[in-house]
Design an enzyme around this catalytic site. Sequence first.
Site, PDB file in Angstrom:
ATOM      1  N   ASP A 229       0.864  -1.260   0.127  1.00 34.86           N
ATOM      2  CA  ASP A 229      -0.065   0.215   0.091  1.00 34.86           C
ATOM      3  C   ASP A 229       0.922   1.338   0.116  1.00 34.86           C
ATOM      4  O   ASP A 229       1.804   1.171   0.726  1.00 34.86           O
ATOM      5  CB  ASP A 229      -0.998   0.040   1.226  1.00 34.86           C
ATOM      6  CG  ASP A 229      -2.055   1.057   1.272  1.00 34.86           C
ATOM      7  OD1 ASP A 229      -2.679   1.127   0.307  1.00 34.86           O
ATOM      8  OD2 ASP A 229      -1.993   1.914   2.208  1.00 34.86           O
ATOM      9  N   GLU A 278      14.097 -15.439  -0.134  1.00 37.48           N
ATOM     10  CA  GLU A 278      14.855 -16.401   0.805  1.00 37.48           C
ATOM     11  C   GLU A 278      13.702 -17.588   0.803  1.00 37.48           C
ATOM     12  O   GLU A 278      13.896 -18.670   1.276  1.00 37.48           O
ATOM     13  CB  GLU A 278      14.862 -15.868   2.225  1.00 37.48           C
ATOM     14  CG  GLU A 278      16.071 -15.114   2.449  1.00 37.48           C
ATOM     15  CD  GLU A 278      16.007 -14.526   3.918  1.00 37.48           C
ATOM     16  OE1 GLU A 278      15.179 -14.825   4.709  1.00 37.48           O
ATOM     17  OE2 GLU A 278      16.659 -13.290   4.147  1.00 37.48           O
TER      18      GLU A 278
END
Length: 551
Positions: A229, A278
């Site tokens: 956002d 990751e």
Amino acid sequence: MTQHSSAPATDTAPAIRTDATGEPTGWWREAVIYQVYPRSFADGNGDGMGDLPGIRARLPYLADLGVDAVWLSPFYASPQADAGYDVADYRAIDPMFGDLHDADALIRDAHELGLRVIVDVVPNHSSDRHEWFQRALREGPGSPLRDRYHFRPGRGRNGEEPPNDWESIFGGPAWTRTKNPDGTPGEWYLHLFAPEQPDFNWENEAVRDEFRSVLRFWLDMGVDGFRIDVAHGLVKAPGLPDMGRTEQLKLLGNQALPFFDQDGVHEIYRSWRRILDEYPGERIGVAEAWTPSPERTALYLRPDELHQAFNFHYLDTGWNAEALRAVIDESLDSMRPVGAPTTWVLSNHDVVRHRTRLGGGLGRARAASLLMLALPGSAYVYQGEELGLPEVTDLPDEVRQDPSFFRDNGQDGLRDGCRVPIPWTSTGPSYGFGSGGSWLPQPEEWAKLSVEEQTGDPTSTLEMYRSALAVRREHPALGAGDAVEWLDDFPAGVLAFRRRAADGSGRDFVCTVNTTGTPVELPTVPGRVLLASGEYDGGALPADTTVWWEA
Ligand code: BGC
């Protein structure tokens, strides 16, 4: 609603991930991502407000529709001053939507159905009820805890003027004065949105650390990505300089401003990308970034930053063949150098639904949808657009909840009209939204637009979307890519382009769009009709109609 005391185990790994060889699929490059607005999608407990169990029960509908992923607007603990975009606790579900076990169950079910899940993260500001902000207020001026937000003394003799001339997107000044712990008038704090949404100070390391930890929390829960956002707002120009003018700023605007699109944001997204990478399964970051140009947007999508950004330049373009062609070319051209897919979007929870906005009723909305779904890259579908829902333009003031409606000059204050709960059945309380009422009243005409009414009717908008998504999945010329070949022998007002089959099958695809109000003779028949947005008998291309062809 079931109550649980602890968070669920965090061992989730999505069932859908890489292909059989373990190579990345790049699933997001051509994904159709369906936006669920949790308040208004489905109400599982009959309290008139949508919730996570409601969404979970309707996931088979989304799988059947043929979308690839679901993006959920915020469901976090929030006082709801801005419908959940004011987050008080980033690791908790608001009780009105359920709890963490509901979120866990939703993510698991979605994965089992082959749907990925993207959640909203709101890093520009928190709720004023967030513990950090409350503590900063309590501790008073000079406390290091105030440095996590933008607290400043006021201007003027007694500090009675705001620290600078910035305007809130929702109307009025972007600063609110606080009271000191002893009750005297105190410092001001910055809020680019409502006063209940204080902006974080991203120069503060604790803020950076906290959001990295929040990302990991949800990645551990198994989410496939984040819609970020106000991604362009985190970093403010040093010294918070005046804008130098006063004007009402627009939501989704594209002005150059000292609090938007500052170069410093990119290092934040580089660190987020390292976290996403990751995790297995191509977890993605999607920027809600309002920038002055597609080229500026592309900077968020460099290979070590985010994966996608909303294409608001496309959403902002009217129903005009030349303008559409220009924005499509510009969008594709600007993404090519960074290797990111272009995205396309027509509607969301902040704008007037495209059936109403484009000014041509359902026929034009359907034509616009088929154009969007024919373009290379990823497409965003806002809940209810597959039903052809119009904007609700006559909501009484007393039911409205959009904060900008209540602020000075809140010209964007009409967002409730696109947030009305969607109709699932033609009868019953709230047309199947839930067993009770609905937090915003639904128009009676929506009975005829319900999922139940449209399912199985080949002329319905729902079946058109279903067919379009099926063709999109199957057709070798659709989906990812960055090339459209414009066909120039078509009359003015008709957009026509070819996309080449990616698999050498020779099964090319042609899309023709008549944006004019009258039927247009085609110079040549492009091929075999795959799908049409309106009635099409093989002759002239009717007004406001898109036809898909295999060529
Ligand atoms: C969201 C809006 C919200 C604003 C503040 C956005 O752009 O989409 O709904 O009001 O950010 O968080």
